[in-house]
Design a protein around this motif. Structure first.
Motif, PDB file in Angstrom:
ATOM      1  N   SER A 161       1.140  -1.361   0.390  1.00 48.14           N
ATOM      2  CA  SER A 161      -0.122   0.287   0.276  1.00 48.14           C
ATOM      3  C   SER A 161       0.190   1.371   0.149  1.00 48.14           C
ATOM      4  O   SER A 161       0.664   2.504  -1.466  1.00 48.14           O
ATOM      5  CB  SER A 161      -0.850  -0.212   1.290  1.00 48.14           C
ATOM      6  N   LEU A 162       1.777   1.127   0.724  1.00 48.28           N
ATOM      7  CA  LEU A 162       3.182   2.386   0.872  1.00 48.28           C
ATOM      8  C   LEU A 162       4.504   1.709   0.961  1.00 48.28           C
ATOM      9  O   LEU A 162       4.872   0.514   0.743  1.00 48.28           O
ATOM     10  CB  LEU A 162       2.899   3.326   1.919  1.00 48.28           C
ATOM     11  N   VAL A 163       5.055   2.345  -0.286  1.00 51.09           N
ATOM     12  CA  VAL A 163       6.693   2.135  -0.620  1.00 51.09           C
ATOM     13  C   VAL A 163       7.139   2.178   0.365  1.00 51.09           C
ATOM     14  O   VAL A 163       7.193   3.648   0.730  1.00 51.09           O
ATOM     15  CB  VAL A 163       7.170   2.774  -2.021  1.00 51.09           C
ATOM     16  N   GLU A 164       7.960   1.757   1.373  1.00 52.29           N
ATOM     17  CA  GLU A 164       9.046   1.453   2.792  1.00 52.29           C
ATOM     18  C   GLU A 164      10.278   0.958   2.499  1.00 52.29           C
ATOM     19  O   GLU A 164      10.626   2.081   3.100  1.00 52.29           O
ATOM     20  CB  GLU A 164       8.072   1.607   3.872  1.00 52.29           C
ATOM     21  N   HIS A 165      10.488   0.549   1.667  1.00 55.82           N
ATOM     22  CA  HIS A 165      11.585  -0.760   1.074  1.00 55.82           C
ATOM     23  C   HIS A 165      12.103  -0.844   0.185  1.00 55.82           C
ATOM     24  O   HIS A 165      11.286  -1.214  -0.870  1.00 55.82           O
ATOM     25  CB  HIS A 165      11.156  -1.464   2.926  1.00 55.82           C
ATOM     26  N   ARG A 166      13.720  -1.818   0.120  1.00 62.50           N
ATOM     27  CA  ARG A 166      12.982  -1.843  -1.581  1.00 62.50           C
ATOM     28  C   ARG A 166      12.402  -2.852  -1.882  1.00 62.50           C
ATOM     29  O   ARG A 166      12.529  -3.552  -1.525  1.00 62.50           O
ATOM     30  CB  ARG A 166      14.885  -1.992  -1.758  1.00 62.50           C
TER      31      ARG A 166
END
Length: 304
Positions: A161-166
């Motif tokens: 839902s959200l990009v937080e990591h590679r």
């Protein structure tokens, strides 16, 4: 000051072997040199591969050599997998993406002038799949949004839902956020139809766009991407190796999951390393005795 420090660190790595060779009267500026066997098609590469005994030494040598040669000469690190084959975890996504991207660059004649590797990483067996080209993205360029999203999934990126990591991506209407597995920062593609109207980096803390980008490269997040042949092979193993039925069933259906790389050796018909894919590369081994000893240790561990 940086250049002087780099020189000291290089000498610290190389000096023991130089002293030993000098004592025997066999000193030569190139500690170990050989031409690797050619690939089926001629390569335009002409570069150097440096090999150290450990990964820490490889990282230190890369930094030192980069400081010495300056910004006009690219010095890249060929990282190794940080997992044991029997562990149920996958190697670091950044390491796998870096290796996949470097492998593609070597194959296309765009390799860095200098590549530094550890004994473990240079001996790491490559994926049996063919070399996969990265996805180029350009601001103002034409790009089919749906096909792009499908390609990210095939490359091993996880939809969140959200990009937080590679190796993650998220979709919100005409906006696609993703963090290239080999990259240092996430990027945002703002689509207008099939055109990348805007390309920016963004802050994962507040999800706000930062600065505009002209282009970006997206490398596969995994080295083993399960080709059609691999899936067929897994299907045959379901009955032939009943003890691994559950895992082979997942591989046969093309699922990418944590720890799958531990099963890759079963699908490798010919063991190949980076040295099998280069042509006219000079290999410099720093402290050959230590590198040889480290390779022997790795071979013994893999046999057990």
């Amino acid at each position: 000051m940086t250049e002087a420090t780099g020189l000291v660190r290089v000498l610290e790595r190389v000096a023991p072997a130089i002293r030993a060779d000098n004592a025997r009267g066999t000193f030569h500026p190139v500690l170990s040199r050989r031409h690797c066997r050619s690939r089926p098609t001629p390569s335009r590469n002409d570069f150097t591969i440096g090999v150290t005994a450990t990964s820490n030494e490889a990282e230190a040598l890369r930094e030192s050599v980069a400081a010495l040669v300056g910004p006009d000469v690219e010095v890249a690190l060929w990282p190794g997998w940080d997992t044991h084959p029997l562990e149920r975890v996958s190697p670091d996504n950044q390491a796998m993406a870096t290796r996949a991207l470097l492998r593609w660059r070597v194959a296309t004649g765009h390799a860095p002038r200098i590549i530094i590797a550890s004994a473990r990483s240079i001996a790491q067996v490559l994926s049996p799949e063919g070399i996969v080209a990265p996805l180029p993205v350009r601001r103002g360029g034409e790009l089919d949004r749906d096909e792009f999203i499908a390609s990210l999934a095939r490359f091993g990126y996880r939809r969140e839902s959200l990009v937080e990591h590679r190796a993650e991506f998220a979709v919100r209407g005409g906006i696609v956020d993703l963090w290239p597995a080999q990259g240092h920062e996430p990027i945002r593609l703002d689509f207008f139809g099939d055109e990348v109207e805007r390309l920016t980096s963004f802050d994962i803390a507040n999800q706000r766009s930062l600065h505009d980008l002209d282009e970006a490269v997206i490398a596969p997040a995994r080295e083993w991407l399960l080709s059609h042949d691999a899936r067929q092979g897994a299907e045959r193993m379901i009955d032939a190796m009943a003890w691994g039925r559950a895992t082979f069933d997942r591989l046969a259906t093309g699922q990418l999951f944590d720890g799958m790389e531990g099963w890759m050796p079963l699908f490798v018909d010919e063991q190949r390393t980076l040295l099998d894919e280069v042509h006219d590369a000079t290999v410099v081994v720093v402290e050959p005795d230590r590198v040889s000893s480290r390779l022997a240790d790795l071979l013994e561990k893999s046999a057990n």
